[in-house]
Design a protein around this motif. Structure first.
Motif, mmCIF file in Angstrom:
data_model
loop_
_atom_site.group_PDB
_atom_site.id
_atom_site.type_symbol
_atom_site.label_atom_id
_atom_site.label_comp_id
_atom_site.label_asym_id
_atom_site.label_seq_id
_atom_site.Cartn_x
_atom_site.Cartn_y
_atom_site.Cartn_z
ATOM 1 N N TYR A 50 -24.532 0.462 34.081
ATOM 2 C CA TYR A 50 -24.937 1.407 33.098
ATOM 3 C C TYR A 50 -23.765 1.914 32.492
ATOM 4 N N VAL A 51 -23.911 2.078 30.978
ATOM 5 C CA VAL A 51 -22.726 2.164 30.177
ATOM 6 C C VAL A 51 -22.849 3.535 29.427
ATOM 7 N N GLU A 52 -22.288 4.383 29.313
ATOM 8 C CA GLU A 52 -22.148 5.671 28.705
ATOM 9 C C GLU A 52 -21.128 5.776 27.813
ATOM 10 N N ILE A 53 -21.333 6.422 26.692
ATOM 11 C CA ILE A 53 -20.012 6.627 25.683
ATOM 12 C C ILE A 53 -20.048 8.032 25.736
ATOM 13 N N TRP A 54 -19.000 8.878 26.094
ATOM 14 C CA TRP A 54 -18.894 10.368 25.999
ATOM 15 C C TRP A 54 -17.769 10.694 24.925
ATOM 16 N N LEU A 55 -17.974 11.968 24.377
ATOM 17 C CA LEU A 55 -16.929 12.433 23.309
ATOM 18 C C LEU A 55 -16.569 13.708 23.855
ATOM 19 N N GLU A 56 -15.496 14.071 23.530
ATOM 20 C CA GLU A 56 -14.951 15.515 23.606
ATOM 21 C C GLU A 56 -15.279 16.325 22.428
ATOM 22 N N LYS A 57 -15.108 15.597 21.140
ATOM 23 C CA LYS A 57 -15.599 16.427 20.138
ATOM 24 C C LYS A 57 -16.709 15.800 19.445
ATOM 25 N N ALA A 59 -17.589 16.235 16.320
ATOM 26 C CA ALA A 59 -17.398 15.744 15.006
ATOM 27 C C ALA A 59 -17.106 14.252 14.903
ATOM 28 N N LEU A 60 -16.853 13.627 15.944
ATOM 29 C CA LEU A 60 -16.807 12.033 16.119
ATOM 30 C C LEU A 60 -17.941 11.516 16.223
ATOM 31 N N ALA A 61 -18.843 11.974 16.539
ATOM 32 C CA ALA A 61 -20.415 11.457 16.870
ATOM 33 C C ALA A 61 -20.906 10.746 15.566
ATOM 34 N N GLY A 62 -20.542 11.297 14.285
ATOM 35 C CA GLY A 62 -21.001 10.404 13.051
ATOM 36 C C GLY A 62 -20.449 9.447 12.993
ATOM 37 N N VAL A 63 -19.000 9.171 13.739
ATOM 38 C CA VAL A 63 -18.432 7.770 13.615
ATOM 39 C C VAL A 63 -18.726 6.827 14.654
ATOM 40 N N VAL A 64 -18.921 7.245 15.706
ATOM 41 C CA VAL A 64 -19.305 6.455 16.933
ATOM 42 C C VAL A 64 -20.674 6.073 17.238
ATOM 43 N N PHE A 65 -21.629 6.738 16.733
ATOM 44 C CA PHE A 65 -22.901 6.630 17.044
ATOM 45 C C PHE A 65 -23.774 5.348 16.334
ATOM 46 N N PRO A 66 -23.094 5.221 14.771
ATOM 47 C CA PRO A 66 -23.743 3.937 14.468
ATOM 48 C C PRO A 66 -23.145 2.652 14.788
ATOM 49 N N VAL A 67 -22.096 2.757 15.732
ATOM 50 C CA VAL A 67 -21.475 1.316 16.193
ATOM 51 C C VAL A 67 -22.377 1.365 17.623
ATOM 52 N N THR A 68 -22.482 2.244 18.174
ATOM 53 C CA THR A 68 -23.132 2.083 19.527
ATOM 54 C C THR A 68 -24.532 2.104 19.514
ATOM 55 N N ALA A 69 -25.256 2.468 18.325
ATOM 56 C CA ALA A 69 -26.526 2.487 18.098
ATOM 57 C C ALA A 69 -27.307 1.053 17.729
ATOM 58 N N LEU A 70 -26.163 0.130 17.462
ATOM 59 C CA LEU A 70 -26.549 -1.243 17.237
ATOM 60 C C LEU A 70 -27.395 -2.082 18.494
#
Length: 70
Positions: A50-57, A59-70
């Motif tokens: 099971y994989v999860e991506i966690w962010l401390e900030k 503001a980075l969600a807009g950068v990471v989400f498009p890549v992880t949503a594929l």
């Protein structure tokens, strides 16, 4: 600056404001079309891990989400 056209609206995000309202449709057909558009098969259902991506900030969600949503 946004209103003056000096700063594009999509450059800033305020993720602390949430809109709370039920999703509504004009017809059953519209609801079915919308449901079909956002359907995604769970590719992880039978995975051995099971994989999860966690962010401390946030503001980075807009950068990471498009890549992880594929």
């Amino acid at each position: 600056m946004r209103r003056a056209g000096e700063l594009p609206y999509n450059w800033l995000a305020d993720n602390t404001r949430w809109q709370r309202k039920p999703r509504t449709f004009n017809s059953v057909e519209d609801a079915l079309r919308d449901t079909a558009a956002f359907y995604r098969k769970n590719l992880w259902a039978d995975a051995d891990c099971y994989v999860e991506i966690w962010l401390e900030k946030d503001a980075l969600a807009g950068v990471v989400f498009p890549v992880t949503a594929l």
